[in-house]
Scaffold this motif. Structure first.
Motif, short mmCIF file in Angstrom:
data_model
loop_
_atom_site.label_atom_id
_atom_site.label_comp_id
_atom_site.label_asym_id
_atom_site.label_seq_id
_atom_site.Cartn_x
_atom_site.Cartn_y
_atom_site.Cartn_z
N LEU A 72 -24.37 -2.28 4.46
CA LEU A 72 -25.10 -1.02 4.54
C LEU A 72 -24.53 -0.09 5.61
CD1 LEU A 72 -27.82 0.64 4.05
CD2 LEU A 72 -28.74 -0.77 5.88
N MET A 73 -24.08 -0.63 6.71
CA MET A 73 -23.73 0.16 7.90
C MET A 73 -22.71 1.28 7.66
SD MET A 73 -25.60 -0.35 10.33
CE MET A 73 -27.03 -1.37 10.25
N PRO A 74 -21.58 1.05 6.99
CA PRO A 74 -20.62 2.17 6.83
C PRO A 74 -21.20 3.35 6.04
CG PRO A 74 -19.53 0.09 6.43
CD PRO A 74 -20.99 -0.21 6.55
N LEU A 75 -21.96 3.08 4.98
CA LEU A 75 -22.55 4.19 4.23
C LEU A 75 -23.68 4.85 5.01
CD1 LEU A 75 -22.79 3.46 0.41
CD2 LEU A 75 -21.30 4.99 1.63
N LEU A 76 -24.41 4.07 5.78
CA LEU A 76 -25.47 4.64 6.61
C LEU A 76 -24.87 5.57 7.66
CD1 LEU A 76 -28.49 4.73 7.13
CD2 LEU A 76 -28.21 2.77 8.66
N ALA A 77 -23.76 5.18 8.24
CA ALA A 77 -23.08 6.04 9.22
C ALA A 77 -22.61 7.33 8.55
CB ALA A 77 -21.90 5.29 9.84
N LEU A 78 -22.08 7.23 7.33
CA LEU A 78 -21.65 8.41 6.59
C LEU A 78 -22.84 9.32 6.29
CD1 LEU A 78 -19.26 9.82 5.19
CD2 LEU A 78 -19.78 8.46 3.16
#
Length: 152
Positions: free
Chosen positions: A60-66
């Motif tokens: 989840l983290m990379p898309l949440l950062a985006l």
């Protein structure tokens, strides 16, 4: 028998998400809930709840950062449905190392970039037109999950 039922439910849910994102530009929460529950049942079956949670969080983290960066740049890149979908996908994958998360995202972005370039080149897509991202996420999951042998 339970594994077959979960597999059929998973692919039916993927099909529903794929169609709804293409036609309505919307990912329903019920579909995300089905994916989360399928991953949770699978994790309980294999006594792997810790890796389920880490997988859901890690993927989840990379898309949440985006998604958070969208607010900073005042430009819409992805919807929150895509972020929630990635949480469900991460739970299905379960955590098996940061390198697998990196490999998955690399494959996802390369695959979606190539498809979009072809669509732009053959004038099937306008430059600023909405491009649903969920079909790319689902296709990448299916490819990555079924061809793990190529990714180490």
């Amino acid at each position: 028998m339970m594994a077959i039922i979960l597999l059929v439910l998973k692919y039916f849910t993927f099909f529903s998400i794929f169609i709804n994102d293409m036609k309505k530009k919307l990912i329903y929460d019920r579909d995300i809930l089905f994916l989360v529950l399928i991953g949770l049942f699978s994790a309980v079956k294999f006594n792997d709840l810790g890796n389920y949670y880490l997988g859901a969080s890690g993927y989840l983290m990379p898309l949440l950062a985006l998604y958070i960066l969208e607010d900073y740049f005042k430009k819409s890149l992805i919807g929150f449905g895509d972020v929630k979908l990635m949480m469900g996908i991460g739970g299905l994958f379960r955590y098996s190392g940061v390198e697998n998360i990196f490999k998955f995202y690399t494959m996802l972005y390369i695959f979606s970039g190539i498809v979009v370039l072809f669509l732009l080149f053959f004038k099937k897509l306008q430059k600023c037109e909405y491009i649903p991202f969920a079909p790319f996420i689902i296709a990448s999951y299916i490819f990555f999950n079924h061809f793990k042998i190529f990714f180490g």
